[in-house]
Design an enzyme around this catalytic site. Structure first.
Site, PDB file in Angstrom:
ATOM      1  N   ARG A 235       0.858  -1.141   0.000  1.00 47.97           N
ATOM      2  CA  ARG A 235       0.017   0.140   0.196  1.00 47.97           C
ATOM      3  C   ARG A 235       0.869   1.315  -0.110  1.00 47.97           C
ATOM      4  NH1 ARG A 235      -3.774  -2.708  -1.612  1.00 47.97           N
ATOM      5  NH2 ARG A 235      -5.650  -3.084  -0.307  1.00 47.97           N
ATOM      6  N   HIS A 283      -1.818   0.519  -9.758  1.00 47.51           N
ATOM      7  CA  HIS A 283      -2.389  -0.391  -8.664  1.00 47.51           C
ATOM      8  C   HIS A 283      -3.155  -1.430  -9.628  1.00 47.51           C
ATOM      9  CE1 HIS A 283      -4.670  -0.728  -4.479  1.00 47.51           C
ATOM     10  NE2 HIS A 283      -4.423  -1.890  -5.236  1.00 47.51           N
TER      11      HIS A 283
HETATM   12  P1  NAP Z   1      -1.891 -12.109   3.859  1.00 53.74           P
HETATM   13  O1  NAP Z   1      -1.954 -13.431   3.383  1.00 53.74           O
HETATM   14  O2  NAP Z   1      -3.036 -11.582   5.182  1.00 53.74           O
HETATM   15  O3  NAP Z   1      -0.288 -11.920   4.254  1.00 53.74           O
HETATM   16  C1  NAP Z   1       0.204 -10.885   4.986  1.00 53.74           C
HETATM   17  C2  NAP Z   1       1.409 -11.179   5.327  1.00 53.74           C
HETATM   18  O4  NAP Z   1       2.226  -9.909   6.150  1.00 53.74           O
HETATM   19  C3  NAP Z   1       1.600 -12.330   6.494  1.00 53.74           C
HETATM   20  O5  NAP Z   1       2.847 -13.072   6.181  1.00 53.74           O
HETATM   21  C4  NAP Z   1       1.728 -11.573   7.632  1.00 53.74           C
HETATM   22  O6  NAP Z   1       2.574 -12.277   8.636  1.00 53.74           O
HETATM   23  C5  NAP Z   1       2.547 -10.507   7.103  1.00 53.74           C
HETATM   24  N1  NAP Z   1       2.522  -9.353   8.314  1.00 53.74           N
HETATM   25  C6  NAP Z   1       1.720  -8.443   8.641  1.00 53.74           C
HETATM   26  N2  NAP Z   1       2.064  -7.769   9.548  1.00 53.74           N
HETATM   27  C7  NAP Z   1       3.421  -7.931   9.995  1.00 53.74           C
HETATM   28  C8  NAP Z   1       4.157  -7.573  10.762  1.00 53.74           C
HETATM   29  N3  NAP Z   1       3.847  -6.416  11.460  1.00 53.74           N
HETATM   30  N4  NAP Z   1       5.543  -7.925  10.915  1.00 53.74           N
HETATM   31  C9  NAP Z   1       5.782  -9.028  10.049  1.00 53.74           C
HETATM   32  N5  NAP Z   1       5.104  -9.353   8.930  1.00 53.74           N
HETATM   33  C10 NAP Z   1       3.726  -8.980   9.034  1.00 53.74           C
HETATM   34  O7  NAP Z   1      -2.146 -11.025   2.811  1.00 53.74           O
HETATM   35  P2  NAP Z   1      -1.989 -11.219   1.149  1.00 53.74           P
HETATM   36  O8  NAP Z   1      -3.008 -11.899   0.550  1.00 53.74           O
HETATM   37  O9  NAP Z   1      -0.874 -11.515   0.947  1.00 53.74           O
HETATM   38  O10 NAP Z   1      -1.887  -9.530   0.912  1.00 53.74           O
HETATM   39  C11 NAP Z   1      -0.856  -8.628   1.211  1.00 53.74           C
HETATM   40  C12 NAP Z   1      -1.045  -7.311   0.906  1.00 53.74           C
HETATM   41  O11 NAP Z   1      -0.903  -7.247  -0.533  1.00 53.74           O
HETATM   42  C13 NAP Z   1      -2.665  -6.837   1.206  1.00 53.74           C
HETATM   43  O12 NAP Z   1      -3.008  -6.477   2.528  1.00 53.74           O
HETATM   44  C14 NAP Z   1      -2.768  -5.770   0.105  1.00 53.74           C
HETATM   45  O13 NAP Z   1      -2.235  -4.529   0.856  1.00 53.74           O
HETATM   46  C15 NAP Z   1      -1.869  -5.948  -0.937  1.00 53.74           C
HETATM   47  N6  NAP Z   1      -2.276  -6.066  -2.436  1.00 53.74           N
HETATM   48  C16 NAP Z   1      -1.761  -5.416  -3.226  1.00 53.74           C
HETATM   49  C17 NAP Z   1      -2.329  -5.548  -4.320  1.00 53.74           C
HETATM   50  C18 NAP Z   1      -2.017  -4.833  -5.698  1.00 53.74           C
HETATM   51  O14 NAP Z   1      -2.510  -4.725  -6.729  1.00 53.74           O
HETATM   52  N7  NAP Z   1      -1.058  -3.754  -5.484  1.00 53.74           N
HETATM   53  C19 NAP Z   1      -3.218  -6.914  -4.592  1.00 53.74           C
HETATM   54  C20 NAP Z   1      -3.491  -7.514  -3.605  1.00 53.74           C
HETATM   55  C21 NAP Z   1      -3.025  -7.141  -2.185  1.00 53.74           C
HETATM   56  P3  NAP Z   1       1.935 -13.727   9.414  1.00 53.74           P
HETATM   57  O15 NAP Z   1       1.920 -14.784   8.104  1.00 53.74           O
HETATM   58  O16 NAP Z   1       2.670 -14.077  10.384  1.00 53.74           O
HETATM   59  O17 NAP Z   1       0.457 -13.470   9.716  1.00 53.74           O
HETATM   60  C1  GLV Z   2      -5.831  -4.821  -3.914  1.00 54.07           C
HETATM   61  O1  GLV Z   2      -4.932  -3.855  -3.582  1.00 54.07           O
HETATM   62  C2  GLV Z   2      -6.139  -5.724  -2.953  1.00 54.07           C
HETATM   63  O2  GLV Z   2      -5.775  -5.487  -1.715  1.00 54.07           O
HETATM   64  O3  GLV Z   2      -6.402  -6.887  -3.187  1.00 54.07           O
END
Ligand code: NAP
Ligand code: GLV
Length: 320
Positions: A235, A283
């Site tokens: 983000r 994005h």
């Molecule tokens: P997720 O499965 O919830 O994974 C989040 C990861 O971040 C987990 O490994 C978590 O640790 C780690 N984390 C969270 N807080 C932390 C901290 N304080 N210290 C260390 N590690 C931490 O989420 P996801 O589906 O992979 O998505 C991640 C993010 O990508 C989303 O929240 C969004 O902001 C972004 N995103 C962007 C796009 C885009 O198009 N640019 C698209 C989709 C998502 P644990 O495994 O230990 O819980």
């Molecule tokens: C996009 O940014 C998502 O969080 O899926």
């Protein structure tokens, strides 16, 4: 969650007509009733107490507080920061994020494309066109490029595995310990320090929380080996913009690929637009794919109706 007979769904996509999304969900769950906002307000004649589930991307703040029988807020995205940032959010209502393998594949493609663009210096070859001559001594050594993935969740692990399969040394950082074959996953402040100090490229795939806001800052850039690369697909609130510009200016960072911004769309006149070392994208690292996402939402609705636990429930205390 208590079972529901015939849930009524409120579907909202900021600045977009939600009809396609409603039709998409109804394709998999034909007997639900679904409505959308009219001019960012509940439609005239709708009883707010009739809404059971909200499926949303950037719902206007305060709107969920008007729905007294809401059981679940389903994010249309992987991130839930757009829901948690509502100061009037009803704290007792469960929140789920979108978990869709399609998104992990799309994100992986974007991450790999940007890492290779940097590693293979593709911009340099584009620039050669003006000179009509090639550079000499072009050598690429994937072993000399260590990649650190901040956030080893659904998306981070998919990207880490793909980069590792391409032969790059990869480390990951998560909140809790986890074991991922072929990838060292570290935790805590020491773990972050260890990864950043040894990573030529840092990829941010963290959720935006109080703990992770501003994490891509001068301190982190200074710890990276000089001439590094930043890819932010988390983000915009993860990046301290002035610190990033300074690190690019000094050469501490060689380039930054940014898919997300504090203000989206990136405002006209913002210095990131014209910066030669910043590669902005709008994005699109992982779009929300209507056919697979609506199927996932329909499955969530089925589970809620059956009194089962939906996929992707988040912990509001942790913020993701
Ligand atoms: P997720 O499965 O919830 O994974 C989040 C990861 O971040 C987990 O490994 C978590 O640790 C780690 N984390 C969270 N807080 C932390 C901290 N304080 N210290 C260390 N590690 C931490 O989420 P996801 O589906 O992979 O998505 C991640 C993010 O990508 C989303 O929240 C969004 O902001 C972004 N995103 C962007 C796009 C885009 O198009 N640019 C698209 C989709 C998502 P644990 O495994 O230990 O819980
Ligand atoms: C996009 O940014 C998502 O969080 O899926």
């Amino acid at each position: 969650m208590p079972a529901l007979s015939a849930p009524k769904i409120l579907v909202h996509v900021r600045n977009t007509d939600a009809t396609d999304w409603i039709d998409g969900i109804k394709r998999w769950a034909p007997d639900i009733e679904a409505v959308q906002l009219a001019d960012d307000r509940l439609p005239d004649g709708l009883d707010p107490a009739s809404i059971d589930i909200s499926v949303c991307w950037r719902m206007p703040h305060g709107l969920h507080a008007q729905l007294p029988n809401l059981k679940l807020i389903q994010s249309m995205a992987a991130g839930v920061d757009h829901i948690l940032s509502d100061p009037r959010r009803p704290a007792e209502v469960a929140i789920a994020r979108l978990v869709d393998p399609w998104m992990a594949r799309s994100m992986t493609h974007h991450v790999v494309s940007q890492i290779l663009r940097w590693h293979r210096t593709l911009d340099r070859f584009d620039a050669c066109k003006a000179e009509e001559s090639w550079p000499t001594n072009v050598i690429f050594d994937p072993d000399a490029v260590s990649i650190g993935i901040l956030g080893m969740g659904v998306l981070g692990q998919a990207a880490a595995r793909a980069l590792s399969a391409l032969g790059f040394p990869v480390k990951g950082w998560s909140r809790s310990p986890k074991s991922v074959e072929g990838i060292d996953v570290l935790n805590g402040a020491d773990g972050l320090d260890g990864i950043v100090r040894t990573s030529n490229a840092v990829v941010c795939l963290l959720p935006l929380t109080t703990e992770t806001a501003d994490i891509l800052n001068a301190d982190l850039f200074a710890k990276m080996p000089s001439g590094g690369f930043l890819l932010n697909v988390g983000r915009g609130g993860h990046v301290v913009e002035a610190d990033l510009l300074a690190a690019l200016e000094s050469g501490q960072l060689e380039a930054a690929s940014l898919d997300v911004f504090r203000t989206e769309p990136l405002p006209k006149g913002h210095p990131f637009w014209r910066h030669p070392k910043i590669w902005p994208t709008p994005h699109i690292a992982s779009e929300i794919n209507l056919p697979t996402a609506t199927r996932a939402f329909a499955e969530t609705i089925r589970r809620v109706r059956a009194g089962e636990v939906p996929d992707g429930l988040i912990d509001p205390e942790k913020g993701y």
